[in-house]
Motif scaffolding. Structure first.
Motif, mmCIF file in Angstrom:
data_model
loop_
_atom_site.group_PDB
_atom_site.id
_atom_site.type_symbol
_atom_site.label_atom_id
_atom_site.label_comp_id
_atom_site.label_asym_id
_atom_site.label_seq_id
_atom_site.Cartn_x
_atom_site.Cartn_y
_atom_site.Cartn_z
ATOM 1 N N LYS A 1 0.813 -1.317 -0.199
ATOM 2 C CA LYS A 1 0.096 -0.011 -0.020
ATOM 3 C C LYS A 1 0.920 1.189 0.111
ATOM 4 C CE LYS A 1 -3.950 0.117 2.244
ATOM 5 N NZ LYS A 1 -4.808 0.237 3.315
ATOM 6 N N ASP B 1 -9.018 -4.756 -7.475
ATOM 7 C CA ASP B 1 -10.601 -4.365 -7.098
ATOM 8 C C ASP B 1 -10.948 -4.264 -5.685
ATOM 9 O OD1 ASP B 1 -10.945 -6.885 -6.059
ATOM 10 O OD2 ASP B 1 -11.530 -7.629 -8.063
ATOM 11 N N GLN B 2 -11.894 -3.665 -5.468
ATOM 12 C CA GLN B 2 -12.459 -3.399 -4.431
ATOM 13 C C GLN B 2 -12.461 -4.609 -3.324
ATOM 14 O OE1 GLN B 2 -12.999 -0.299 -3.172
ATOM 15 N NE2 GLN B 2 -13.229 -0.780 -1.191
ATOM 16 N N ASP B 3 -12.895 -5.643 -3.660
ATOM 17 C CA ASP B 3 -12.757 -6.918 -2.862
ATOM 18 C C ASP B 3 -11.373 -7.000 -2.521
ATOM 19 O OD1 ASP B 3 -15.360 -7.247 -3.105
ATOM 20 O OD2 ASP B 3 -15.214 -8.753 -4.747
ATOM 21 N N ASP B 4 -10.297 -6.903 -3.395
ATOM 22 C CA ASP B 4 -8.812 -7.110 -3.231
ATOM 23 C C ASP B 4 -8.409 -6.175 -2.083
ATOM 24 O OD1 ASP B 4 -8.575 -8.982 -5.107
ATOM 25 O OD2 ASP B 4 -8.170 -7.631 -6.511
ATOM 26 N N LYS B 5 -9.124 -4.947 -2.337
ATOM 27 C CA LYS B 5 -8.533 -3.791 -1.208
ATOM 28 C C LYS B 5 -9.026 -4.011 0.159
ATOM 29 C CE LYS B 5 -8.176 -0.310 -4.930
ATOM 30 N NZ LYS B 5 -8.653 1.024 -5.375
ATOM 31 N N GLU B 6 -10.131 -4.678 0.321
ATOM 32 C CA GLU B 6 -10.782 -4.914 1.381
ATOM 33 C C GLU B 6 -10.302 -6.079 2.221
ATOM 34 O OE1 GLU B 6 -14.910 -5.450 0.649
ATOM 35 O OE2 GLU B 6 -15.589 -3.508 0.374
ATOM 36 N N GLU B 7 -9.771 -7.007 1.286
ATOM 37 C CA GLU B 7 -9.209 -8.195 1.661
ATOM 38 C C GLU B 7 -7.705 -7.996 2.282
ATOM 39 O OE1 GLU B 7 -7.528 -12.750 0.376
ATOM 40 O OE2 GLU B 7 -8.572 -11.476 -1.006
ATOM 41 N N ASP C 1 -6.966 -5.017 3.725
ATOM 42 C CA ASP C 1 -7.143 -4.080 5.003
ATOM 43 C C ASP C 1 -7.379 -5.217 6.037
ATOM 44 O OD1 ASP C 1 -6.817 -1.860 3.724
ATOM 45 O OD2 ASP C 1 -8.990 -1.317 3.195
#
Length: 368
Positions: free
Chosen positions: A229, A333-339, A341
């Motif tokens: 990140k 994607d958004q799922d990757d970012k949430e995972e 985090d």
């Protein structure tokens, strides 16, 4: 013999599919490593069974299909690291790269005492920068007199816990930091490197804990993803290097690349296995260099062993930001970012727990 083949067949099939579980448990994550070995062994079992007993009935047909799926599952992970796959990192087209530098990475193995053999290898390769993982004070004292003559810029953190780190550089370093991102005893480095022409890039060096008996991987995931990140959000192009204690085809490494937007020069070229130098049949790519698309590859080499359980590697990159858009890379994607985090939060919490335990162990005994 038939029963033996059936037992091994289902065991290797289990080894193939268990790592698909999203869990930091060490006995699951360690199975990320031997994908090629499991594929080969399961293929041998399958061929032997078919040659000796054939297939009779629905049950045996189902068994053979499951074994075949286990083989294909392993192959899909390692395929990208064969010459059959498309190269991810493009080579420079410049005949004389104007902004090139060579980086050497070596896990020296703390208990290895072949200091002179290592020094001779470094002097022969003469890289612009050298990252040493696992040096303790004895290693530092044994190499510093010779290396200080060549490398005016250094970041130093020798330790006695096998997580020491040294960075030697001919190139100017700015804003250098020794950081403990997750665990108090495991450092990582950050610095801004200035190329001879004045261009700058960020360098992150890491060496998180590996999965091992009774030690899960929450802290490894958190450290790698924190760096991913940060490297994505800096104002300069970035390079991440070191012994990541993870294989190039793991889910964690894939997520690291998605979050960071970095490139792996191994893709489409080969495994470049760096561990174990001591056991030829069990070798995996654990020492890595990932970099932003602003760089082009000049060369990538695995070097000769020098007494450590790791082979060193060198990579030469050229800074070519004008060609950044030509290199494809993974995008989160958004799922990757949430995972990412979630994994970072879990790892930080585990790191705090381990740090508390470490502090408790250091407290002197109390006597009444």
């Amino acid at each position: 013999m038939k029963s033996t083949l059936i037992i091994f067949g289902f065991l290797f099939t289990l080894f193939s599919f268990l790592p698909l579980i999203k869990s930091p448990l060490w006995w699951i994550r360690v199975l990320d490593f031997p994908r090629l070995h499991v594929a080969v062994l399961l293929t041998i079992v399958l061929v032997a069974y078919l040659a000796m007993y054939g297939v009779e009935g629905t049950a045996e047909t189902a068994m053979v299909i499951v074994w075949t799926l286990g083989i294909l599952n392993e192959v899909r992970f390692i395929y990208n690291f064969t010459p059959l796959a498309k190269c991810e990192a493009l080579r420079t087209k410049q005949q004389k790269p104007a902004n090139a530098f060579t980086l050497m990475i070596a896990n020296v193995r703390m208990v290895n005492k072949k200091y002179e053999k290592f020094l001779q290898l470094v002097l022969k390769e003469d890289p612009d920068m050298l990252v040493m993982n696992e040096p303790n004070q004895a290693w530092y004292e044994s190499v510093r007199h010779e290396l200080e003559k060549r490398y005016p810029y250094t970041i130093k953190k020798p330790l006695e816990n096998t997580y020491g780190m040294l960075l030697w550089s001919k190139l100017k370093l700015h804003e250098s930091e020794i950081r403990f991102l997750v665990e108090d005893g495991i450092p990582s480095f950050y610095t801004v490197v200035e190329l001879p022409g004045g261009k700058k890039f960020d360098l992150f060096t890491v060496h998180p804990q590996p999965p091992r008996l009774m030690r899960n991987t929450e802290t490894r995931e958190a450290e790698l993803l924190l760096v991913a990140k940060e490297s994505k959000n800096t104002k300069y192009a970035s390079v991440v290097a070191g012994d990541l204690n993870d294989v190039a085809w793991s889910k964690t490494t894939k997520l690291f690349k998605e979050i960071s937007g970095m490139i792996d020069p191994r893709v489409g070229r080969g495994f470049y296995n760096t561990y174990s130098a001591l056991v030829p049949l069990f070798r995996y790519p654990l020492d890595h260099v990932f970099y932003s698309p602003e760089f082009r590859l000049v060369s990538l080499q695995r070097l000769q062993k020098f007494g450590s359980d790791h082979f060193p590697i060198t990579i030469t990159l050229n800074y070519e930001p004008q060609h950044e858009e030509e290199q494809e890379h993974l995008v989160a994607d958004q799922d990757d970012k949430e995972e990412a985090d979630e994994l970072i939060q879990e790892g930080l919490e585990k790191g705090k727990e381990l740090n508390r335990e470490e502090q408790e162990n250091k407290k002197p005994a109390q006597f009444n």
